[in-house]
Design a protein around this motif. Structure first.
Motif, PDB file in Angstrom:
ATOM      1  N   HIS A  26     -32.006 -18.882   9.643  1.00  0.00           N
ATOM      2  CA  HIS A  26     -31.842 -19.979   8.683  1.00  0.00           C
ATOM      3  C   HIS A  26     -31.612 -19.491   7.260  1.00  0.00           C
ATOM      4  O   HIS A  26     -31.081 -20.223   6.429  1.00  0.00           O
ATOM      5  N   MET A  27     -31.956 -18.267   6.954  1.00  0.00           N
ATOM      6  CA  MET A  27     -31.752 -17.731   5.608  1.00  0.00           C
ATOM      7  C   MET A  27     -30.288 -17.425   5.325  1.00  0.00           C
ATOM      8  O   MET A  27     -29.870 -17.386   4.163  1.00  0.00           O
ATOM      9  N   TRP A  28     -29.510 -17.206   6.358  1.00  0.00           N
ATOM     10  CA  TRP A  28     -28.113 -16.808   6.156  1.00  0.00           C
ATOM     11  C   TRP A  28     -27.271 -17.882   5.505  1.00  0.00           C
ATOM     12  O   TRP A  28     -26.402 -17.581   4.679  1.00  0.00           O
ATOM     13  N   LYS A  39     -23.451 -19.839   1.469  1.00  0.00           N
ATOM     14  CA  LYS A  39     -22.860 -21.152   1.201  1.00  0.00           C
ATOM     15  C   LYS A  39     -22.064 -21.223  -0.098  1.00  0.00           C
ATOM     16  O   LYS A  39     -21.128 -22.002  -0.199  1.00  0.00           O
ATOM     17  N   GLU A  40     -22.404 -20.445  -1.102  1.00  0.00           N
ATOM     18  CA  GLU A  40     -21.688 -20.475  -2.384  1.00  0.00           C
ATOM     19  C   GLU A  40     -20.735 -19.287  -2.549  1.00  0.00           C
ATOM     20  O   GLU A  40     -20.176 -19.109  -3.626  1.00  0.00           O
ATOM     21  N   HIS A 100     -16.385 -17.766   4.728  1.00  0.00           N
ATOM     22  CA  HIS A 100     -15.265 -17.903   5.661  1.00  0.00           C
ATOM     23  C   HIS A 100     -15.045 -16.659   6.514  1.00  0.00           C
ATOM     24  O   HIS A 100     -14.336 -16.722   7.510  1.00  0.00           O
ATOM     25  N   GLY A 101     -15.670 -15.566   6.143  1.00  0.00           N
ATOM     26  CA  GLY A 101     -15.475 -14.328   6.890  1.00  0.00           C
ATOM     27  C   GLY A 101     -16.570 -13.998   7.870  1.00  0.00           C
ATOM     28  O   GLY A 101     -16.314 -13.776   9.049  1.00  0.00           O
ATOM     29  N   ILE A 102     -17.813 -13.999   7.399  1.00  0.00           N
ATOM     30  CA  ILE A 102     -18.907 -13.516   8.242  1.00  0.00           C
ATOM     31  C   ILE A 102     -19.176 -14.426   9.432  1.00  0.00           C
ATOM     32  O   ILE A 102     -19.637 -13.971  10.469  1.00  0.00           O
ATOM     33  N   VAL A 103     -18.860 -15.708   9.301  1.00  0.00           N
ATOM     34  CA  VAL A 103     -19.098 -16.607  10.421  1.00  0.00           C
ATOM     35  C   VAL A 103     -18.182 -16.308  11.610  1.00  0.00           C
ATOM     36  O   VAL A 103     -18.397 -16.823  12.701  1.00  0.00           O
ATOM     37  N   HIS A 104     -17.193 -15.472  11.401  1.00  0.00           N
ATOM     38  CA  HIS A 104     -16.312 -15.063  12.502  1.00  0.00           C
ATOM     39  C   HIS A 104     -16.805 -13.777  13.165  1.00  0.00           C
ATOM     40  O   HIS A 104     -16.159 -13.262  14.069  1.00  0.00           O
ATOM     41  N   VAL A 114     -25.941 -18.735  11.745  1.00  0.00           N
ATOM     42  CA  VAL A 114     -26.384 -19.034  10.380  1.00  0.00           C
ATOM     43  C   VAL A 114     -27.254 -20.290  10.293  1.00  0.00           C
ATOM     44  O   VAL A 114     -27.413 -20.850   9.219  1.00  0.00           O
ATOM     45  N   PHE A 115     -27.810 -20.740  11.410  1.00  0.00           N
ATOM     46  CA  PHE A 115     -28.733 -21.878  11.363  1.00  0.00           C
ATOM     47  C   PHE A 115     -30.021 -21.485  12.064  1.00  0.00           C
ATOM     48  O   PHE A 115     -30.082 -20.504  12.797  1.00  0.00           O
ATOM     49  N   GLY A 116     -31.059 -22.240  11.831  1.00  0.00           N
ATOM     50  CA  GLY A 116     -32.409 -21.858  12.221  1.00  0.00           C
ATOM     51  C   GLY A 116     -32.671 -21.731  13.709  1.00  0.00           C
ATOM     52  O   GLY A 116     -31.989 -22.321  14.538  1.00  0.00           O
ATOM     53  N   GLY A 117     -33.681 -20.934  14.004  1.00  0.00           N
ATOM     54  CA  GLY A 117     -34.141 -20.732  15.369  1.00  0.00           C
ATOM     55  C   GLY A 117     -34.270 -19.279  15.759  1.00  0.00           C
ATOM     56  O   GLY A 117     -34.787 -18.966  16.823  1.00  0.00           O
TER      57      GLY A 117
END
Length: 141
Positions: A75-77, A82-83, A89-93, A99-102
């Motif tokens: 969840h910290m990612w 976000k800003e 746009h890069g790391i999410v690939h 990038v969400f909690g759990g």
């Protein structure tokens, strides 16, 4: 030449964490997939509770992998990226990066010894169950 040993979560502790997360999920009326990994992000324990969705299998493993690899809760990612448009746009690939909690690293004496990832509820519920697992094994959050 000196050798460095890396401490990693043992199978008994991984099972205790898995069982505690499942118990918390049941108390919330949820069916989840629960993954516990070692320091390298390889599975040590995994449970797909009866009724857990098929998609939750890989997401739980990827949350644990992300936390093992980075030493941070998943969840910290979102806050970090976000800003920052190029990072956002890069790391999410990046394969397996969540990038969400759990997902949470499992730490002992400040060192990552493994990680836990849950999927099956809203990410806030996944986090709640993961925290129950960390408490059950007296791991630092």
């Amino acid at each position: 030449m000196s050798s460095t040993s890396i401490t990693t979560i043992d199978d008994t502790t991984a099972l205790i964490a898995t069982q505690a997360a499942a118990e918390k999920a049941r108390s919330l009326g949820l069916a989840m997939s629960i993954a516990v990994t070692d320091t390298a992000g390889h599975l040590k324990s995994f449970l797909r509770m009866d009724g857990a969705s098929l998609i939750s299998l890989q997401i739980a493993q990827d949350k644990a992998y992300t936390s093992s690899a980075t030493g941070l809760p998943t969840h910290m990612w979102h806050e970090y990226i976000k800003e920052d448009a190029p990072l956002l746009h890069g790391i999410v690939h990046t394969p397996r990066f969540i990038v969400f909690g759990g997902g949470f690293p499992i730490k002992e004496n400040g060192n990552v010894i493994g990680a836990i990832g849950l999927s099956g509820g809203h990410y806030s519920q996944d986090m709640e169950c993961a925290r129950a697992a960390l408490a059950a094994i007296s791991a630092e959050e």
